[in-house]
Design a protein around this motif. Structure first.
Motif: not given
Length: 371
Positions: A217-223, A229-230
């Protein structure tokens, strides 16, 4: 899909709700339809006012919108409500609750169709948004475009994906999440809400899906930018889940390759035990090849194993997810070091300043005899 058996059938005999239109909604209905144990019930009341509820003995407890505690069961009953976006983030809403709000309007504001099914006291279902269809097809799909107004719903979607691993996220829902991130909605999330959803997702059976949905969703880089990257984080987390490791261990494993773990701890305001586990796990892994008593004791000391043995053993289990660890040997060494009579060793010291050395030498001697 056949309606589940309803434990609410006796509600008609309850004088506090007699004559009210009451429905069980949300997760309890969803889980019963899936054949899972249902947790706490969320009740919605349609056609009533706050005054009606208080006259029946309900206690108001809601802040932003009317929620009431049943006078006997203490279960929560919320008036049906609608909401209107008034600002950025999950707090930017104006709520309206009153006798004119319909059940369908209340269900429309919910996040996913599988969570927007209501059940009457007689067990029959109200499902205007296709939740039963999506349960049968194993799809997580947003109810309406109102999903895009609340960024917490991205986190909830990821958490549900981690819990229901055989469900796929509808492409249109994932596209809406990407749009929300692009429009800056995810930037309005506060740490407490992020941690609440992330921590719950980490404790599901397939936490890798929490991470993958946030990444897609692109949210990981924000939250949680330190996790982006994971990489192989998901593999470690699913292994930790199979081993039923606690939250602190799972969080530590999520931070193994974090670019700035300390900043992430502060950003998410994680509990101390989680931040400590993430800080100590690398120290333990660095010393796992220790062969000499001095090296073994140094590892135990650096990880505060003498004072907190349970945490040290939890760290060993977490380290074993990353590479094989002789856990039995380390448990034996920890036990030997802790079994040393520190008081007796201190009495052999040459004054107070020498006590630390004397106690350490006694522990080294105990470890030496075991090898």
């Amino acid at each position: 899909m056949k309606p589940p058996a309803s434990p609410e059938a006796a509600v008609g005999a309850d004088p506090a709700v007699a004559g009210l239109q009451v429905f069980v909604v949300g997760g309890a209905v969803r889980d019963r339809l899936l054949g899972l144990p249902a947790g706490d019930q969320d009740w919605v009341v349609v056609g009533a006012s706050p005054e009606d509820m208080t006259e029946r003995g309900f206690t108001p407890v809601g802040g932003d919108f009317p929620v009431f505690l049943h006078p006997l069961t203490k279960e929560e009953y919320a008036l049906a409500r609608t909401e209107r976006k008034s600002g950025r983030g999950y707090r930017g809403f104006v709520f309206h609750a009153g006798p004119d709000v319909t059940l369908e309007e209340d269900l429309q504001r919910r996040d996913l169709t599988v969570n927007a099914i209501a059940q009457r006291p007689d067990g029959s279902l109200v499902d205007p948004w296709g939740g039963q269809r999506d349960l049968a097809q194993r799809v997580l799909r947003h109810v309406s475009e109102a999903f895009g107004e609340d960024p917490v719903r991205i986190l909830r979607l990821a958490r549900f994906a981690a819990r229901f691993d055989d469900f796929r996220v509808a492409p249109e829902t994932l596209a809406l999440c990407r749009q929300m991130v692009a429009e800056g909605e995810a930037d309005a999330l506060v740490p407490e809400r992020v941690w609440r959803e992330v921590s719950r997702g980490l404790m599901q059976d397939h936490p890798s899906r929490l991470v993958s949905v946030l990444e897609e969703s692109g949210a990981l880089a924000r939250v949680a930018p330190a996790w982006h990257p994971p990489g192989d984080m998901g593999v470690r987390l699913d292994d930790a889940a199979r081993r039923a490791l606690p939250l602190a261990s799972r969080y530590a494993l999520a931070c193994v390759n974090a670019t700035d773990a300390a900043a992430l701890h502060a950003r998410l305001k994680v509990p101390t035990e989680c931040a400590d586990a993430a800080r100590l796990l690398p120290l333990l892994r660095e010393g796992l090849q220790a062969q000499t008593p001095d090296a073994v004791l140094t590892v135990i000391e650096r990880c505060d194993g003498l004072r907190k043995p349970e945490r040290f053993e939890a760290l060993l289990a977490a380290a074993d997810v990353c590479e094989p660890v002789d856990i039995v040997a380390w448990q034996r060494w920890l036990g030997l070091a802790r079994d040393v009579d520190a008081g007796a060793a201190a009495r052999t010291a040459n004054g107070p300043a020498d006590i630390r050395r004397a106690v350490r030498e006694a522990r080294l001697a105990a470890l030496s005899h075991s090898q």
